[in-house]
Write a protein that holds these residues in place. Structure first.
Motif, mmCIF file in Angstrom:
data_model
loop_
_atom_site.group_PDB
_atom_site.id
_atom_site.type_symbol
_atom_site.label_atom_id
_atom_site.label_comp_id
_atom_site.label_asym_id
_atom_site.label_seq_id
_atom_site.Cartn_x
_atom_site.Cartn_y
_atom_site.Cartn_z
ATOM 1 N N GLY A 30 31.289 -18.773 -103.784
ATOM 2 C CA GLY A 30 29.951 -18.289 -104.104
ATOM 3 C C GLY A 30 29.101 -19.247 -104.920
ATOM 4 N N GLU A 31 29.682 -20.326 -105.414
ATOM 5 C CA GLU A 31 28.915 -21.296 -106.205
ATOM 6 C C GLU A 31 28.200 -22.285 -105.290
ATOM 7 N N TYR A 32 26.994 -22.658 -105.710
ATOM 8 C CA TYR A 32 26.236 -23.669 -104.970
ATOM 9 C C TYR A 32 26.736 -25.055 -105.326
ATOM 10 N N MET A 33 26.879 -25.884 -104.314
ATOM 11 C CA MET A 33 27.221 -27.288 -104.508
ATOM 12 C C MET A 33 25.967 -28.143 -104.381
ATOM 13 N N GLN A 34 24.995 -27.623 -103.666
ATOM 14 C CA GLN A 34 23.678 -28.252 -103.548
ATOM 15 C C GLN A 34 22.676 -27.107 -103.416
ATOM 16 N N ARG A 35 21.621 -27.182 -104.205
ATOM 17 C CA ARG A 35 20.596 -26.141 -104.156
ATOM 18 C C ARG A 35 19.349 -26.656 -103.452
ATOM 19 N N ALA A 36 18.762 -25.800 -102.637
ATOM 20 C CA ALA A 36 17.464 -26.120 -102.046
ATOM 21 C C ALA A 36 16.465 -26.218 -103.195
ATOM 22 N N GLY A 37 15.584 -27.207 -103.124
ATOM 23 C CA GLY A 37 14.586 -27.390 -104.172
ATOM 24 C C GLY A 37 14.962 -28.407 -105.230
ATOM 25 N N VAL A 38 16.216 -28.883 -105.196
ATOM 26 C CA VAL A 38 16.704 -29.891 -106.149
ATOM 27 C C VAL A 38 17.089 -31.132 -105.349
ATOM 28 N N PRO A 39 16.692 -32.343 -105.787
ATOM 29 C CA PRO A 39 17.069 -33.542 -105.018
ATOM 30 C C PRO A 39 18.584 -33.661 -104.839
ATOM 31 N N ALA A 40 19.014 -33.979 -103.614
ATOM 32 C CA ALA A 40 20.436 -34.167 -103.302
ATOM 33 C C ALA A 40 20.839 -35.600 -103.632
ATOM 34 N N THR A 41 21.945 -35.740 -104.353
ATOM 35 C CA THR A 41 22.411 -37.075 -104.744
ATOM 36 C C THR A 41 23.896 -37.290 -104.491
#
Length: 196
Positions: A30-41
């Motif tokens: 259930g945890e996000y590893m990448q969130r929409a709206g945040v730059p992916a790195t």
């Protein structure tokens, strides 16, 4: 390796190169590893578990694009490329099960790729496989019934149905969880399998 047409030797060489920048990580279901709206790195290489990628449409409804399993990199390439200039990610990555794996900084991965031909070939194969998968998924979603989409899901992701929620599968198929229940009952009745 077979899916992306990479030899054992190439896979071993790339793994050895990436080991220098890999950092272990763990997230709960259930945890996000990448969130929409945040730059992916970050690239997330999965040792164990299932990751789901998707986005929210204009109506705020979650649309599932694909699943990543053991031995795959849970990555949204277009978001990583956009993230190089600080643009926010469009897609999310969420743990469908507890996840163990390694994160790789995208910038450092690109630097290594520029220096090593084996990594260039490896990443090209991954990109080509991703394009083929995307094209097949577009066809399946646009030209087939929900029954056919479920059959295609089961073929593409053997054994995954038992590991993830019915809601996640329904989102992937573009149907409601209620309709997903109906499809499963119909499939079980047609095959004579006992209901579980």
């Amino acid at each position: 390796m077979k899916r992306i047409d990479v030899s054992d030797e190439s896979y071993s060489n790339v793994t050895e190169l990436l080991a220098a920048i890999a950092k272990p990580f763990h997230v709960r279901k259930g945890e996000y590893m990448q969130r929409a709206g945040v730059p992916a790195t970050q690239v997330h290489w999965i040792s164990s578990g299932v990751v789901r990628s998707g986005f929210f449409n204009r109506d705020g409804i979650e649309v599932t694009l694909r699943f990543y399993r053991e031995g795959e990199s849970a990555t949204t390439l277009t978001d990583l490329i956009s993230g190089e200039t600080g643009q926010p990610a469009v897609q999310f990555l969420i743990a469908e099960t507890p996840i163990h794996g390694f994160t790789l900084d995208w910038k450092h991965s690109c630097e290594l790729r520029a220096q090593h031909e084996v990594m260039q070939h490896y990443h090209l194969n991954i990109a080509m496989h991703g394009l083929q998968t995307l094209a097949q998924r577009a066809y399946t979603n646009g030209e087939t019934s929900a029954h056919e989409r479920l059959a295609a899901f089961r073929e593409e992701y053997p054994g995954l149905e038992a590991r993830i929620s019915q809601r996640a599968i329904a989102s992937y198929l573009g149907i409601t969880p209620q309709y997903m229940s109906r499809l499963r009952r119909e499939a079980e009745a047609a095959s004579g399998a006992p209901r579980g």
